[in-house]
Design a protein around this motif. Structure first.
Motif, PDB file in Angstrom:
ATOM      1  N   ASN A  65      14.877  -6.399  -7.709  1.00  0.00           N
ATOM      2  CA  ASN A  65      14.515  -6.365  -6.198  1.00  0.00           C
ATOM      3  C   ASN A  65      13.440  -5.249  -6.024  1.00  0.00           C
ATOM      4  OD1 ASN A  65      16.180  -4.276  -6.400  1.00  0.00           O
ATOM      5  ND2 ASN A  65      18.041  -5.148  -5.513  1.00  0.00           N
ATOM      6  N   ASN A  66      13.398  -5.030  -4.719  1.00  0.00           N
ATOM      7  CA  ASN A  66      12.404  -3.918  -4.423  1.00  0.00           C
ATOM      8  C   ASN A  66      12.833  -2.617  -4.757  1.00  0.00           C
ATOM      9  OD1 ASN A  66      14.488  -4.049  -2.624  1.00  0.00           O
ATOM     10  ND2 ASN A  66      13.382  -2.670  -1.063  1.00  0.00           N
ATOM     11  N   TRP A  67      14.123  -2.402  -5.159  1.00  0.00           N
ATOM     12  CA  TRP A  67      14.661  -1.203  -5.690  1.00  0.00           C
ATOM     13  C   TRP A  67      14.501  -0.976  -7.118  1.00  0.00           C
ATOM     14  CZ3 TRP A  67      16.269   3.844  -4.533  1.00  0.00           C
ATOM     15  CH2 TRP A  67      16.334   4.084  -3.247  1.00  0.00           C
ATOM     16  N   SER A  68      14.844  -2.109  -7.762  1.00  0.00           N
ATOM     17  CA  SER A  68      14.730  -1.976  -9.237  1.00  0.00           C
ATOM     18  C   SER A  68      13.223  -1.553  -9.734  1.00  0.00           C
ATOM     19  CB  SER A  68      15.259  -3.076  -9.811  1.00  0.00           C
ATOM     20  OG  SER A  68      14.500  -4.246  -9.463  1.00  0.00           O
ATOM     21  N   GLU A  69      12.287  -2.280  -8.734  1.00  0.00           N
ATOM     22  CA  GLU A  69      10.803  -2.069  -9.093  1.00  0.00           C
ATOM     23  C   GLU A  69      10.600  -0.464  -8.824  1.00  0.00           C
ATOM     24  OE1 GLU A  69       8.102  -4.310 -10.174  1.00  0.00           O
ATOM     25  OE2 GLU A  69      10.022  -4.974 -10.718  1.00  0.00           O
ATOM     26  N   PHE A  70      10.977   0.042  -7.668  1.00  0.00           N
ATOM     27  CA  PHE A  70      10.899   1.386  -7.316  1.00  0.00           C
ATOM     28  C   PHE A  70      11.263   2.365  -8.209  1.00  0.00           C
ATOM     29  CE2 PHE A  70      12.012   5.130  -4.326  1.00  0.00           C
ATOM     30  CZ  PHE A  70      10.951   5.394  -4.006  1.00  0.00           C
ATOM     31  N   GLU A  71      12.388   2.052  -9.038  1.00  0.00           N
ATOM     32  CA  GLU A  71      13.067   2.807  -9.813  1.00  0.00           C
ATOM     33  C   GLU A  71      12.079   3.151 -11.083  1.00  0.00           C
ATOM     34  OE1 GLU A  71      16.750   0.964 -10.876  1.00  0.00           O
ATOM     35  OE2 GLU A  71      17.241   1.095  -8.574  1.00  0.00           O
ATOM     36  N   LYS A  72      11.271   2.281 -11.455  1.00  0.00           N
ATOM     37  CA  LYS A  72      10.310   2.421 -12.360  1.00  0.00           C
ATOM     38  C   LYS A  72       8.986   3.466 -12.145  1.00  0.00           C
ATOM     39  CE  LYS A  72      10.599  -2.596 -13.539  1.00  0.00           C
ATOM     40  NZ  LYS A  72      10.065  -3.491 -13.186  1.00  0.00           N
ATOM     41  N   GLY A  73       8.990   3.749 -10.849  1.00  0.00           N
ATOM     42  CA  GLY A  73       7.443   4.353 -10.360  1.00  0.00           C
ATOM     43  C   GLY A  73       7.823   6.071 -10.219  1.00  0.00           C
ATOM     44  N   ILE A  74       6.725   6.539 -10.253  1.00  0.00           N
ATOM     45  CA  ILE A  74       6.406   7.975  -9.984  1.00  0.00           C
ATOM     46  C   ILE A  74       5.927   8.264  -8.451  1.00  0.00           C
ATOM     47  CG2 ILE A  74       6.721   8.928 -12.064  1.00  0.00           C
ATOM     48  CD1 ILE A  74       3.599   8.648 -12.258  1.00  0.00           C
ATOM     49  N   LYS A  75       5.983   9.642  -7.889  1.00  0.00           N
ATOM     50  CA  LYS A  75       5.494   9.825  -6.706  1.00  0.00           C
ATOM     51  C   LYS A  75       3.903  10.403  -6.921  1.00  0.00           C
ATOM     52  CE  LYS A  75      10.092  11.658  -5.341  1.00  0.00           C
ATOM     53  NZ  LYS A  75      11.013  12.858  -4.967  1.00  0.00           N
ATOM     54  N   GLY A  76       3.563  10.676  -5.665  1.00  0.00           N
ATOM     55  CA  GLY A  76       2.107  11.288  -5.751  1.00  0.00           C
ATOM     56  C   GLY A  76       2.254  12.442  -6.505  1.00  0.00           C
ATOM     57  N   ASN A  77       3.225  13.268  -6.513  1.00  0.00           N
ATOM     58  CA  ASN A  77       3.194  14.725  -7.147  1.00  0.00           C
ATOM     59  C   ASN A  77       3.710  14.583  -8.555  1.00  0.00           C
ATOM     60  OD1 ASN A  77       6.007  14.144  -7.051  1.00  0.00           O
ATOM     61  ND2 ASN A  77       6.574  15.914  -5.656  1.00  0.00           N
ATOM     62  N   GLY A  78       3.706  13.476  -9.216  1.00  0.00           N
ATOM     63  CA  GLY A  78       4.357  13.298 -10.793  1.00  0.00           C
ATOM     64  C   GLY A  78       5.479  13.150 -10.765  1.00  0.00           C
ATOM     65  N   TYR A 211       9.393   4.741   4.644  1.00  0.00           N
ATOM     66  CA  TYR A 211       7.887   4.937   5.477  1.00  0.00           C
ATOM     67  C   TYR A 211       7.677   6.376   6.049  1.00  0.00           C
ATOM     68  CZ  TYR A 211       8.325   0.072   4.930  1.00  0.00           C
ATOM     69  OH  TYR A 211       8.580  -1.466   4.389  1.00  0.00           O
ATOM     70  N   PHE A 212       8.362   7.291   6.076  1.00  0.00           N
ATOM     71  CA  PHE A 212       8.240   8.536   6.707  1.00  0.00           C
ATOM     72  C   PHE A 212       8.016   9.464   5.816  1.00  0.00           C
ATOM     73  CE2 PHE A 212       8.686  12.411   8.815  1.00  0.00           C
ATOM     74  CZ  PHE A 212       8.162  12.130  10.109  1.00  0.00           C
ATOM     75  N   ASN A 213       9.053   9.646   4.708  1.00  0.00           N
ATOM     76  CA  ASN A 213       9.017  10.762   3.639  1.00  0.00           C
ATOM     77  C   ASN A 213       8.689  10.004   2.274  1.00  0.00           C
ATOM     78  OD1 ASN A 213      11.623   9.870   2.928  1.00  0.00           O
ATOM     79  ND2 ASN A 213      12.468  11.833   3.896  1.00  0.00           N
ATOM     80  N   GLY A 214       8.670   8.825   2.116  1.00  0.00           N
ATOM     81  CA  GLY A 214       8.555   8.181   0.990  1.00  0.00           C
ATOM     82  C   GLY A 214       9.475   8.286  -0.328  1.00  0.00           C
ATOM     83  N   GLU A 215      10.634   8.610   0.418  1.00  0.00           N
ATOM     84  CA  GLU A 215      11.775   8.744  -0.905  1.00  0.00           C
ATOM     85  C   GLU A 215      12.445   7.525  -1.129  1.00  0.00           C
ATOM     86  OE1 GLU A 215      12.885  11.879  -2.124  1.00  0.00           O
ATOM     87  OE2 GLU A 215      11.308  12.853  -1.053  1.00  0.00           O
ATOM     88  N   PHE A 216      12.410   6.295  -0.381  1.00  0.00           N
ATOM     89  CA  PHE A 216      12.825   5.060  -0.786  1.00  0.00           C
ATOM     90  C   PHE A 216      11.770   4.098  -0.923  1.00  0.00           C
ATOM     91  CE2 PHE A 216      17.292   5.105   1.468  1.00  0.00           C
ATOM     92  CZ  PHE A 216      17.682   6.244   0.643  1.00  0.00           C
ATOM     93  N   PRO A 217      11.935   3.009  -1.339  1.00  0.00           N
ATOM     94  CA  PRO A 217      10.810   2.066  -1.421  1.00  0.00           C
ATOM     95  C   PRO A 217      10.454   1.624   0.369  1.00  0.00           C
ATOM     96  CG  PRO A 217      12.996   0.736  -2.319  1.00  0.00           C
ATOM     97  CD  PRO A 217      13.202   2.294  -2.089  1.00  0.00           C
ATOM     98  N   PRO A 218       9.004   1.174   0.208  1.00  0.00           N
ATOM     99  CA  PRO A 218       8.153   1.309  -0.765  1.00  0.00           C
ATOM    100  C   PRO A 218       7.274   2.491  -0.864  1.00  0.00           C
ATOM    101  CG  PRO A 218       7.384   0.527   1.461  1.00  0.00           C
ATOM    102  CD  PRO A 218       8.962   0.776   1.472  1.00  0.00           C
ATOM    103  N   GLY A 219       8.194   3.646  -0.545  1.00  0.00           N
ATOM    104  CA  GLY A 219       7.559   5.029  -0.914  1.00  0.00           C
ATOM    105  C   GLY A 219       6.041   5.517   0.004  1.00  0.00           C
ATOM    106  N   LYS A 220       6.154   5.003   1.159  1.00  0.00           N
ATOM    107  CA  LYS A 220       5.022   5.406   1.986  1.00  0.00           C
ATOM    108  C   LYS A 220       5.386   6.453   2.734  1.00  0.00           C
ATOM    109  CE  LYS A 220       3.216   0.648   2.018  1.00  0.00           C
ATOM    110  NZ  LYS A 220       2.873  -0.686   2.521  1.00  0.00           N
ATOM    111  N   ARG A 221       4.332   7.020   3.104  1.00  0.00           N
ATOM    112  CA  ARG A 221       4.266   8.353   4.087  1.00  0.00           C
ATOM    113  C   ARG A 221       3.321   7.919   5.330  1.00  0.00           C
ATOM    114  NH1 ARG A 221       5.204  13.737   2.498  1.00  0.00           N
ATOM    115  NH2 ARG A 221       6.695  13.679   0.812  1.00  0.00           N
ATOM    116  N   ASN A 222       3.796   7.130   6.160  1.00  0.00           N
ATOM    117  CA  ASN A 222       3.168   6.709   7.416  1.00  0.00           C
ATOM    118  C   ASN A 222       3.877   6.704   8.467  1.00  0.00           C
ATOM    119  OD1 ASN A 222       1.480   5.126   9.294  1.00  0.00           O
ATOM    120  ND2 ASN A 222       0.743   3.773   7.653  1.00  0.00           N
TER     121      ASN A 222
END
Ligand code: GCO
Length: 464
Positions: A65-78, A211-222
């Motif tokens: 799901n959206n979370w299992s996808e997110f678990e593979k990713g990295i943040k902007g700071n590496g 959407y605010f601090n990007g800690e959960f999917p979709p990891g946006k900061r807006n």
């Protein structure tokens, strides 16, 4: 000649003092002297509901799901999205071990179990409904009922199928229809056996983290987008509520949303700037939802950060109860930085949990007070502590349950309490490091074991 400037400055200072004093009085930070409190006084009504809570992605295992996808990713700071690059993976394998879990509930003595249905397992592709997944939940519900545990379904607990994410998920109001269709399908399947339904879990947590601090999917900061997504999630609840009410068993069912309250208190009660940031965060996180269900008006207007409002007249009668999730509060200190306008602070004398917040039993009393503005029956749908050492769990349970019992004594309509969580599980961005379980789980053997700190909970629920 008198300098007018001096008067202006004097006047401004007076206004600041006035408002600081006003906020200080109007928003007291409740604190009790716990040394003087006897937990033996705790009383709960005879028909009070005791339960435990979990969520599919956190315990079932093998979710795509959206979370299992997110678990593979990295943040902007590496850094990895999840602490230590952990994956939810097999989790507690509760998909296969639900009978074992039900046995644990029976041994505890709870009468209710709040769990969520994994949308991505029911509808892995837009045009595919997986009948075996539907049957799976039928079997699980049957097993709960056979064991005298009343099922409480959460329709949406942070996760959705990848195809829904690709469509823009709740960023688009038009996508609410897909969610409504899924909810109708689930309700048609199980509503003859289940009449207690939570629609969406913690919309404000999901939007602030996603959407605010990007800690959960979709990891946006807006921030502006987070205000919009929050509104769409609330509208989605309203749409689903009214749709389910029209179906068979709809009018007999109890349907409500789950709201997390986390108070934000000023670090320095005499500093107007700390009040300004707490006002802004409380407006978005707590008050906008309460106002929406009370008046139909959604409004988050925080200059320079987010500016959004809308109306939904159907929101006023869109809950049969309100689910309240409560954990703690945070102190905020104003910070002279546009990127990071506040800093989260903790007081030395406070007892930390393993999560970045303290034990604050009084807070659940405050939260009940706040949510009671909606004039609905209240269920505490989540409350619990992450405590790997198991040396604060008993204290946590005592203080929070005491505060709930005090709220009932004061006349608030609290009808039940679900402990988070039955088991240690996948705690989102923290992975498996946070141990919320009444039962410890060994994730290599999948052996579950009741923690000593949980015995007090068992004692209380078997007393009432
Ligand atoms: C949430 C959820 C739960 C958490 C729990 C502990 O608030 O994020 O509802 O899924 O696991 O609150 O943090």
């Amino acid at each position: 000649m008198i300098d007018i400037g001096i008067f202006k400055i004097f006047f401004i200072i007076l206004i600041i003092i006035y408002f600081t004093y006003y906020f200080h009085k109007k928003f007291p930070e409740l604190t009790w002297d716990w040394n003087k409190i006897s937990f033996d006084d705790m009383k709960f009504p005879k028909n009070f509901i005791w339960g435990t809570a979990t969520a599919a992605h956190q315990i079932e295992g093998n979710c795509t799901n959206n979370w299992s996808e997110f678990e593979k990713g990295i943040k902007g700071n590496g850094d990895p999205n999840i602490k230590g690059s952990q994956k939810s993976g097999l989790a507690c394998d509760s998909w296969n071990r639900y009978d074992e879990d039900i046995k644990l509930m029976k041994e505890l003595g709870v009468s209710h179990y709040r769990f969520s249905i994994e949308w991505s397992k029911i509808q892995p592709k837009e045009n595919i409904i997986d009948k075996s997944a539907i049957n799976h939940y039928h079997k699980m519900i049957n097993s709960l009922i056979k064991n005298n545990i009343i099922p409480v379904i959460t329709l949406y607990h942070f996760t959705h199928p990848i195809w829904f994410e690709k469509k823009g998920a709740f960023e688009k109001k038009s996508n609410i229809l897909f969610f409504r269709d899924f909810c109708e399908l689930i309700f048609n399947q199980y509503s003859s056996k289940v009449n207690f339904w939570c629609t969406i879990n913690e919309p404000a947590v999901m939007t602030s983290m996603g959407y605010f601090n990007g800690e959960f999917p979709p990891g946006k900061r807006n921030p502006q987008l987070s205000a919009i997504v929050l509104n769409n999630l609330l509208d989605a609840h309203v749409e689903v509520y009214h749709a389910l009410k029209k179906l068979n068993n709809g009018s007999e069912s109890q349907i409500g949303i789950v709201k997390n309250i986390n108070h934000f208190d000023p670090w320095r009660r005499w500093n107007i700037l700390d009040w300004v940031v707490t006002w802004a965060v409380n407006t978005f996180f707590n008050n906008s939802t309460i106002q929406y269900f009370k008046t139909g008006k959604y409004s988050v207007k925080i200059p320079g950060i987010m500016w959004y409002s809308s109306r939904n007249d159907l929101a006023k009668n869109a809950n049969d109860f309100i689910g309240l999730n409560y954990y703690s509060h945070n102190y905020l200190q104003f910070n002279w930085s546009f990127k990071e306008p506040f800093i989260v602070k903790y007081k030395n004398q406070d007892i930390m949990t393993d999560m970045p917040y303290t034990i604050y039993g009084e807070g659940i009393y405050r939260a009940i007070e706040d949510i009671s503005k909606l004039n609905l029956p209240i269920y505490i749908t989540e409350n619990g502590i992450a405590d790997a050492k198991d040396n604060r769990r008993e204290l946590f349970i005592k203080r929070y349950l005491y505060a709930v019992s005090e709220a009932i004594k004061s006349g608030y309509d609290v009808r039940g309490y679900f402990y988070w969580s039955l088991l240690d599980n996948f705690e989102w961005a923290f992975g498996y490091d946070m141990k919320f379980g009444l039962h410890e789980v060994d994730f290599t053997t999948q052996i579950r074991k009741l923690r000593t700190g949980s015995l007090y909970f068992k004692k209380i629920i078997n007393k009432t």
